[in-house]
Design a protein around this motif. Structure first.
Motif, PDB file in Angstrom:
ATOM      1  N   ARG A 192       0.829  -1.203   0.000  1.00  0.00           N
ATOM      2  CA  ARG A 192       0.000   0.000   0.000  1.00  0.00           C
ATOM      3  C   ARG A 192       0.864   1.254   0.000  1.00  0.00           C
ATOM      4  N   ILE A 193       1.920   1.248   0.821  1.00  0.00           N
ATOM      5  CA  ILE A 193       2.813   2.398   0.880  1.00  0.00           C
ATOM      6  C   ILE A 193       3.526   2.594  -0.451  1.00  0.00           C
ATOM      7  N   GLN A 194       3.933   1.488  -1.093  1.00  0.00           N
ATOM      8  CA  GLN A 194       4.596   1.606  -2.392  1.00  0.00           C
ATOM      9  C   GLN A 194       3.644   2.190  -3.437  1.00  0.00           C
ATOM     10  N   SER A 195       2.383   1.788  -3.407  1.00  0.00           N
ATOM     11  CA  SER A 195       1.402   2.348  -4.336  1.00  0.00           C
ATOM     12  C   SER A 195       1.238   3.846  -4.107  1.00  0.00           C
ATOM     13  N   GLU A 196       1.208   4.238  -2.842  1.00  0.00           N
ATOM     14  CA  GLU A 196       1.111   5.663  -2.518  1.00  0.00           C
ATOM     15  C   GLU A 196       2.363   6.411  -2.973  1.00  0.00           C
ATOM     16  N   ARG A 197       3.507   5.761  -2.853  1.00  0.00           N
ATOM     17  CA  ARG A 197       4.770   6.374  -3.282  1.00  0.00           C
ATOM     18  C   ARG A 197       4.760   6.617  -4.798  1.00  0.00           C
ATOM     19  N   VAL A 198       4.340   5.601  -5.558  1.00  0.00           N
ATOM     20  CA  VAL A 198       4.276   5.733  -7.010  1.00  0.00           C
ATOM     21  C   VAL A 198       3.281   6.828  -7.410  1.00  0.00           C
ATOM     22  N   ALA A 199       2.136   6.845  -6.732  1.00  0.00           N
ATOM     23  CA  ALA A 199       1.114   7.846  -7.047  1.00  0.00           C
ATOM     24  C   ALA A 199       1.627   9.254  -6.770  1.00  0.00           C
ATOM     25  N   ALA A 200       2.314   9.433  -5.650  1.00  0.00           N
ATOM     26  CA  ALA A 200       2.847  10.756  -5.309  1.00  0.00           C
ATOM     27  C   ALA A 200       3.890  11.203  -6.322  1.00  0.00           C
ATOM     28  N   PHE A 201       4.770  10.292  -6.720  1.00  0.00           N
ATOM     29  CA  PHE A 201       5.790  10.648  -7.713  1.00  0.00           C
ATOM     30  C   PHE A 201       5.148  11.005  -9.060  1.00  0.00           C
ATOM     31  N   SER A 202       4.104  10.266  -9.440  1.00  0.00           N
ATOM     32  CA  SER A 202       3.421  10.529 -10.703  1.00  0.00           C
ATOM     33  C   SER A 202       2.752  11.906 -10.680  1.00  0.00           C
ATOM     34  N   GLU A 203       2.119  12.223  -9.555  1.00  0.00           N
ATOM     35  CA  GLU A 203       1.471  13.531  -9.439  1.00  0.00           C
ATOM     36  C   GLU A 203       2.501  14.658  -9.489  1.00  0.00           C
TER      37      GLU A 203
END
Length: 268
Positions: free
Chosen positions: A222-233
């Motif tokens: 879950r944290i990795q998904s949030e990390r990827v999403a934050a970097f994409s944004e």
């Protein structure tokens, strides 16, 4: 357990009175968690013992460094030299699955040694691979001999791994060694698991004796998904001009900007 760090004698005094808890930890955060949770014994990698912050994290845990050198084929002299350094760095004992000669050398230098019997991963080829040891009277007698040999060599404890509970209990009752069960039932003196099994941090095979108390692997996903999403944004904001916004930049007085631009013009 006393509020100060226990000694070998303290642990020996508890044999037959209550079961001890032992946990393999891999980081300062896990060591601190073991301290706060009241885990009796922690197994630690060498680099953790040598970290000067280790005893701030786990000031009162009985710490036994692992078996890195023996697994790499170190000689008795090399293991002894490392053991002396580990003791100086606040290790309370030394785990050793090397030869009885090596264990005797460590004991001669008054270094408490925890040995290993039953399924010894580094020596598993001699007992048929990664499977239970001691399921017959004959093979249980072999485990008993391992225990007696460790007694004679001067060990104070032994991990007993993947041995039938009834066999392990019968052995534990008949030896002064502190018998630390890893998949060998509740009839020993301590129970031992790895933090990665307790926390559920890996995605590989979990041994039969492991018990997961948390599923941190899912949390890490879950944290990795949030990390990827934050970097994409963040990348998208750069492309759209949303970042940096005025609040992310240092402002300047308009007159000072005019003067600076005039200066630059004069330089060209």
């Amino acid at each position: 357990m006393p509020s100060t760090r226990p000694t070998v004698a303290d642990l020996q005094s508890l044999k037959g009175k209550r079961q001890l808890s032992k946990l393999r930890v891999f980081s300062l955060e896990e060591a601190e968690a073991a301290e706060r949770a009241g885990i009796d014994i922690i197994s630690v990698p060498y680099d953790l013992i040598f970290d000067p912050r280790f005893r701030d994290a786990a000031p009162t845990r009985f710490a036994i460094p692992g078996d890195e050198q023996a697994k790499m084929g170190a000689t008795t002299d090399e293991i002894l030299r490392t053991a002396v350094k580990l003791r100086a760095a606040s290790a309370d004992a030394m785990y050793c699955s090397a030869s009885l000669q090596t264990i005797r050398r460590l004991r001669d230098e008054h270094i408490p040694v925890c040995g290993h019997v039953g399924l010894i991963p580094a020596h598993a080829t001699w007992t048929g691979g990664f499977k239970a040891v001691g399921k017959t009277a004959e093979s249980a007698s072999f485990v008993w001999k391992q225990v007696r040999d460790l007694e004679a060599a001067g060990a104070f404890a032994a991990e007993i791994e993947v041995v039938p509970a009834e066999m392990a209990s019968a052995i534990s009752r008949r030896t002064p060694l502190i018998m630390i069960s890893m998949g060998a039932g509740a009839g020993c003196d301590a129970q031992y698991l790895f933090s990665e099994d307790v926390l559920g941090t890996h995605r590989g095979h979990y041994p039969r004796h492991a018990k997961r108390y948390r599923d941190l692997a899912a949390e890490f996903d879950r944290i990795q998904s949030e990390r990827v999403a934050a970097f994409s944004e963040y990348a998208a904001d750069i492309q759209s001009g949303a970042y940096p916004a005025p609040q992310h930049m240092v402002g300047v007085d308009a007159e000072e900007l005019r003067k600076f631009e005039a200066f630059l013009e004069s330089q060209t």
